[in-house]
Design an enzyme around this catalytic site. Structure first.
Site, PDB file in Angstrom:
ATOM      1  N   HIS A 192      53.178 -27.253 -30.438  1.00  0.00           N
ATOM      2  CA  HIS A 192      52.776 -28.094 -29.302  1.00  0.00           C
ATOM      3  C   HIS A 192      51.401 -27.671 -28.773  1.00  0.00           C
ATOM      4  O   HIS A 192      50.981 -26.509 -28.930  1.00  0.00           O
ATOM      5  CB  HIS A 192      53.813 -27.990 -28.179  1.00  0.00           C
ATOM      6  CG  HIS A 192      53.982 -26.603 -27.628  1.00  0.00           C
ATOM      7  ND1 HIS A 192      53.103 -26.042 -26.720  1.00  0.00           N
ATOM      8  CD2 HIS A 192      54.915 -25.656 -27.881  1.00  0.00           C
ATOM      9  CE1 HIS A 192      53.499 -24.814 -26.437  1.00  0.00           C
ATOM     10  NE2 HIS A 192      54.585 -24.554 -27.130  1.00  0.00           N
TER      11      HIS A 192
ATOM     12  N   HIS B  64      57.533 -25.047 -31.673  1.00  0.00           N
ATOM     13  CA  HIS B  64      56.987 -23.967 -30.852  1.00  0.00           C
ATOM     14  C   HIS B  64      56.523 -22.796 -31.713  1.00  0.00           C
ATOM     15  O   HIS B  64      56.908 -22.679 -32.883  1.00  0.00           O
ATOM     16  CB  HIS B  64      58.065 -23.498 -29.881  1.00  0.00           C
ATOM     17  CG  HIS B  64      58.596 -24.595 -29.011  1.00  0.00           C
ATOM     18  ND1 HIS B  64      58.175 -24.806 -27.720  1.00  0.00           N
ATOM     19  CD2 HIS B  64      59.481 -25.592 -29.287  1.00  0.00           C
ATOM     20  CE1 HIS B  64      58.784 -25.865 -27.227  1.00  0.00           C
ATOM     21  NE2 HIS B  64      59.568 -26.375 -28.160  1.00  0.00           N
TER      22      HIS B  64
ATOM     23  N   ARG C 256      57.094 -29.965 -23.734  1.00  0.00           N
ATOM     24  CA  ARG C 256      55.789 -29.662 -24.294  1.00  0.00           C
ATOM     25  C   ARG C 256      55.699 -30.045 -25.782  1.00  0.00           C
ATOM     26  O   ARG C 256      54.657 -30.489 -26.266  1.00  0.00           O
ATOM     27  CB  ARG C 256      55.390 -28.215 -24.059  1.00  0.00           C
ATOM     28  CG  ARG C 256      56.318 -27.142 -24.602  1.00  0.00           C
ATOM     29  CD  ARG C 256      55.948 -25.809 -24.014  1.00  0.00           C
ATOM     30  NE  ARG C 256      56.655 -24.644 -24.538  1.00  0.00           N
ATOM     31  CZ  ARG C 256      57.793 -24.157 -24.068  1.00  0.00           C
ATOM     32  NH1 ARG C 256      58.402 -24.780 -23.053  1.00  0.00           N
ATOM     33  NH2 ARG C 256      58.364 -23.080 -24.587  1.00  0.00           N
TER      34      ARG C 256
ATOM     35  N   GLU D  35      61.724 -23.153 -28.454  1.00  0.00           N
ATOM     36  CA  GLU D  35      61.012 -21.869 -28.550  1.00  0.00           C
ATOM     37  C   GLU D  35      62.028 -20.725 -28.488  1.00  0.00           C
ATOM     38  O   GLU D  35      63.155 -20.904 -28.008  1.00  0.00           O
ATOM     39  CB  GLU D  35      60.016 -21.774 -27.378  1.00  0.00           C
ATOM     40  CG  GLU D  35      59.255 -20.461 -27.255  1.00  0.00           C
ATOM     41  CD  GLU D  35      58.445 -20.137 -28.498  1.00  0.00           C
ATOM     42  OE1 GLU D  35      57.244 -20.464 -28.538  1.00  0.00           O
ATOM     43  OE2 GLU D  35      59.041 -19.551 -29.429  1.00  0.00           O
TER      44      GLU D  35
HETATM   45  O1  LIG Z   1      57.200 -18.937 -25.047  1.00  0.00           O
HETATM   46  C1  LIG Z   1      56.056 -18.509 -24.860  1.00  0.00           C
HETATM   47  O2  LIG Z   1      55.707 -17.663 -24.039  1.00  0.00           O
HETATM   48  C2  LIG Z   1      54.967 -19.024 -25.777  1.00  0.00           C
HETATM   49  O3  LIG Z   1      55.162 -20.344 -26.068  1.00  0.00           O
HETATM   50  C3  LIG Z   1      54.984 -18.204 -27.030  1.00  0.00           C
HETATM   51  O4  LIG Z   1      54.721 -16.989 -26.568  1.00  0.00           O
HETATM   52  P1  LIG Z   1      54.382 -15.812 -27.569  1.00  0.00           P
HETATM   53  O5  LIG Z   1      53.207 -16.261 -28.365  1.00  0.00           O
HETATM   54  O6  LIG Z   1      54.114 -14.687 -26.627  1.00  0.00           O
HETATM   55  O7  LIG Z   1      55.620 -15.625 -28.400  1.00  0.00           O
END
Ligand SMILES: O=C(O)[C@H](O)COP(=O)(O)O
Length: 248
Positions: free
Chosen positions: A9, A182, A60, A87
């Site tokens: 996203h 994600h 998102r 995610e």
């Molecule tokens: O969920 C989150 O914080 C981001 O979308 C991904 O975070 P990260 O790159 O710290 O895993």
């Protein structure tokens, strides 16, 4: 040969605020909306077609998909949403600032939480307001399926169930599939497809809003993959240069 397109996203509001997001349903930022529009234009310019799409139940990635399909005049294709493409759940880190968390717990600990396969962030308590198992979008989850926290291995396991049962069969039927998801869901899928080691995956980041094209053989084994930019295939290892040039 099959072609599968993945897209992380566009940048969310909390991506810009450098907050752990996980299952928190934050929206795209203005730059994330623009990234999604550009991705749709890139895919259309290079003649990509889709007849099926998958995404998570978080806005998102849903809005990123909607915008991409709008730019491609493909709003009509079937879209399937699943929590299994959400995610990675960041547990009680959700909502915290990543830099402040690193100051409190140390850079190495935060890197382990963010990028290792096995280390789980601190869990949510079920009494926490951020524990949203009652949200109607999660009504199908069985007891215990709504996570209190996840490491990458957990995320991969629940995502791959959907890959094997739903996405892979549709690709083998000949559907041209687009997945909008994600960072960690896609890291998990890449690890599975490309047999990336735990050390290798710890150093793999996926940029927001840039189409990632997989060419797969008849057994859905990767032949190769590449990022697709406005001028076409981005040369291996040059995605950071591309982003600097096109997003500065
Ligand atoms: O969920 C989150 O914080 C981001 O979308 C991904 O975070 P990260 O790159 O710290 O895993």
């Amino acid at each position: 040969m099959y072609t599968l397109v993945l897209i992380r996203h566009g940048k969310s509001v909390w991506n810009l605020e450098n907050k752990f997001t996980g299952w928190t349903d934050v929206d795209l930022s203005d730059s994330g909306l623009q990234e999604a529009r550009e991705a749709g234009k890139i895919l259309r310019k290079h003649g990509y077609q889709f007849n099926l799409a998958y995404t998570s139940v978080l806005k998102r990635s849903i809005r990123t998909l909607w915008i991409v399909l709008h730019e491609m005049n493909l709003e009509w294709i079937p879209v399937y949403k699943s929590w299994r493409l959400n995610e990675r759940h960041y547990g009680s880190l959700q909502g915290l600032n990543k830099e402040e968390t690193a100051k409190k717990y140390g850079e190495d600990q935060v890197h382990q939480w963010r990028r290792s396969m096995d280390v789980k962030p601190p869990p949510l308590e079920k009494s926490d307001d951020r524990y949203e198992a009652d949200d109607p979008r999660y009504a199908e989850l069985q007891d215990g399926e709504y996570p209190l926290t996840e490491n990458l291995k957990d995320t991969e396991a629940r995502m791959l169930k959907y890959w094997h049962e739903t996405i892979a069969p549709s690709i083998k039927e000949g559907k041209k599939v687009l997945i909008s998801a994600h960072g960690n869901t896609l890291r998990g899928l890449m690890q599975y497809l490309d047999h990336i080691s735990p050390d290798g995956i710890a150093n793999l980041n996926i940029p927001t809003g840039i189409p990632l094209v997989y060419e797969l053989d008849q057994d859905l084994k990767p032949i190769r993959h590449f990022y697709l930019g406005i001028e076409g295939e981005v040369p291996e290892g040059e995605i950071d240069t591309y982003i600097e040039k096109h997003r500065s």
